[in-house]
Write a protein that holds these residues in place. Structure first.
Motif, PDB file in Angstrom:
ATOM      1  N   THR A 145      28.158  43.698  42.782  1.00 40.12           N
ATOM      2  CA  THR A 145      28.404  43.304  44.157  1.00 40.12           C
ATOM      3  C   THR A 145      29.802  42.699  44.227  1.00 40.12           C
ATOM      4  OG1 THR A 145      27.304  41.168  43.784  1.00 40.12           O
ATOM      5  CG2 THR A 145      25.985  42.953  44.756  1.00 40.12           C
ATOM      6  N   ASN A 157      33.172  40.548  46.420  1.00 47.50           N
ATOM      7  CA  ASN A 157      33.701  39.605  47.388  1.00 47.50           C
ATOM      8  C   ASN A 157      35.219  39.688  47.349  1.00 47.50           C
ATOM      9  OD1 ASN A 157      33.676  37.548  49.370  1.00 47.50           O
ATOM     10  ND2 ASN A 157      31.929  36.560  48.361  1.00 47.50           N
ATOM     11  N   GLU A 182      36.021  35.572  51.137  1.00 43.85           N
ATOM     12  CA  GLU A 182      35.931  36.095  52.498  1.00 43.85           C
ATOM     13  C   GLU A 182      34.503  36.034  53.035  1.00 43.85           C
ATOM     14  OE1 GLU A 182      37.646  38.162  55.896  1.00 43.85           O
ATOM     15  OE2 GLU A 182      38.489  37.014  54.230  1.00 43.85           O
ATOM     16  N   TRP A 183      33.516  36.288  52.173  1.00 42.05           N
ATOM     17  CA  TRP A 183      32.125  36.403  52.612  1.00 42.05           C
ATOM     18  C   TRP A 183      31.248  35.351  51.943  1.00 42.05           C
ATOM     19  CZ3 TRP A 183      33.304  41.772  50.555  1.00 42.05           C
ATOM     20  CH2 TRP A 183      33.989  42.529  51.522  1.00 42.05           C
ATOM     21  N   THR A 184      30.308  34.837  52.718  1.00 36.28           N
ATOM     22  CA  THR A 184      29.327  33.905  52.153  1.00 36.28           C
ATOM     23  C   THR A 184      28.426  34.620  51.158  1.00 36.28           C
ATOM     24  OG1 THR A 184      29.344  32.615  54.209  1.00 36.28           O
ATOM     25  CG2 THR A 184      27.484  32.291  52.710  1.00 36.28           C
ATOM     26  N   ASP A 185      27.994  35.833  51.519  1.00 38.52           N
ATOM     27  CA  ASP A 185      27.135  36.632  50.646  1.00 38.52           C
ATOM     28  C   ASP A 185      27.940  37.787  50.053  1.00 38.52           C
ATOM     29  OD1 ASP A 185      24.797  35.124  51.305  1.00 38.52           O
ATOM     30  OD2 ASP A 185      24.651  36.239  53.187  1.00 38.52           O
ATOM     31  N   TRP A 186      27.738  38.045  48.781  1.00 36.33           N
ATOM     32  CA  TRP A 186      28.429  39.149  48.123  1.00 36.33           C
ATOM     33  C   TRP A 186      27.900  40.472  48.675  1.00 36.33           C
ATOM     34  CZ3 TRP A 186      31.624  38.611  43.416  1.00 36.33           C
ATOM     35  CH2 TRP A 186      32.021  37.285  43.201  1.00 36.33           C
ATOM     36  N   GLN A 187      28.795  41.463  48.769  1.00 37.88           N
ATOM     37  CA  GLN A 187      28.492  42.715  49.445  1.00 37.88           C
ATOM     38  C   GLN A 187      28.416  43.876  48.460  1.00 37.88           C
ATOM     39  OE1 GLN A 187      28.042  42.689  52.943  1.00 37.88           O
ATOM     40  NE2 GLN A 187      28.137  40.468  52.582  1.00 37.88           N
ATOM     41  N   ALA A 192      30.095  48.347  51.699  1.00 38.22           N
ATOM     42  CA  ALA A 192      30.645  47.328  52.596  1.00 38.22           C
ATOM     43  C   ALA A 192      32.084  46.999  52.213  1.00 38.22           C
ATOM     44  CB  ALA A 192      29.773  46.079  52.562  1.00 38.22           C
ATOM     45  N   TRP A 235      35.446  47.525  54.504  1.00 38.13           N
ATOM     46  CA  TRP A 235      36.355  46.404  54.786  1.00 38.13           C
ATOM     47  C   TRP A 235      37.788  46.771  54.407  1.00 38.13           C
ATOM     48  CZ3 TRP A 235      39.656  43.229  52.043  1.00 38.13           C
ATOM     49  CH2 TRP A 235      40.068  42.057  52.691  1.00 38.13           C
TER      50      TRP A 235
END
Length: 257
Positions: free
Chosen positions: A200, A202, A212-217, A221, A225
């Motif tokens: 995943t 970030n 950038e994100w609270t949750d890993w993508q 995604a 981005w």
């Protein structure tokens, strides 16, 4: 060392030996790296991240192929940091690096970078005005010598996928630089990481050292981005975290009564 190379070193030292920047990096890495972790710093440049990681208690192997910066690191890095004066790639060899004496942070083994950069915002005044023959080794060879790293940081100006082509096993954490004006190398790195394991992702924009994100993508995604970033939006770093394998489920084989 010529005057252009000297000015290039001074420029990098002024930019990266910034106490605020180093503090931000230390805060970021303190949530990612544990004391005693083994870290490969690929593209160590003037060694600021190697210093921060060592300060956090990591065991650091710093890789820097540019002769002028390897010399600087030999003089300035803590003795507890291991310096390898080589680039990383698919095979052990020697290669020609395109060098920008005034802007040495963009020196690269990516042959096409000088031509590609002509259309990239922020590179208008950069000239690749030198060449340097450098040694190339592989991540697999360095793992055999030093052990499997917990974190690999890669910042090699568009050559990141080639670095990872010399790795045949997943590691827990990898980061690599992205350039919005040069999307192909980032796409190749994502593909390579996904082939190695379940990652995943970030993002850290520029040098702000915050995710950038609270949750890993997932990879899709991240690709979306990156595709939305304007060419002049500035570079940053993608972090890839290896997810644990799912636990086995289901009951075991039944036994006769």
């Amino acid at each position: 060392m010529g005057i252009s190379s000297f000015l290039g070193v001074v420029r990098s030292v002024v930019i990266y030996y910034n106490p605020v920047l180093m503090h931000r990096n230390q805060r970021l890495y303190s949530g990612l790296v544990q004391k005693g972790d083994l870290v490969f710093d690929v593209g160590a440049h003037v060694g600021t991240r190697a210093r921060v990681l060592r300060r956090l208690g990591a065991r650091v192997i710093a890789f820097e192929p540019q002769p002028v910066f390897a010399r600087f690191l030999r003089w300035t890095l803590p003795r507890s940091v291991t310096l390898v004066e080589a680039a990383l790639g698919q095979t052990e060899s020697r290669a020609q690096m395109a060098v920008s004496r005034r802007h040495p942070t963009v020196s690269s083994l990516r042959d096409s970078l000088p031509d590609e950069a002509r259309a990239m915002p922020g590179f208008e005044h950069v000239r690749w005005d030198g060449r340097a023959e450098v040694a190339v080794t592989t991540l697999d060879a360095m793992i055999a010598r030093h052990g499997r790293p917990d974190y690999i940081k890669i910042d090699v100006e568009g050559y990141e996928a080639e670095v990872l082509s010399g790795l045949t096993q997943p590691v827990s954490l990898v980061s690599f630089e992205y350039l919005p004006g040069l999307p192909a190398p980032s796409a190749a790195v994502i593909d390579r990481l996904c082939a190695l394991g379940a990652y995943t992702f970030n993002v850290v924009r520029g040098e702000n050292a915050g995710f950038e994100w609270t949750d890993w993508q997932d990879a899709e995604a991240l690709r979306a981005w990156l595709a939305d970033q304007a060419p002049d939006s500035g570079s940053g770093d993608v972090y890839a975290r290896l997810e644990p394998a799912p636990a086995a489920t289901g009951a075991g084989p039944s036994q006769a009564a």
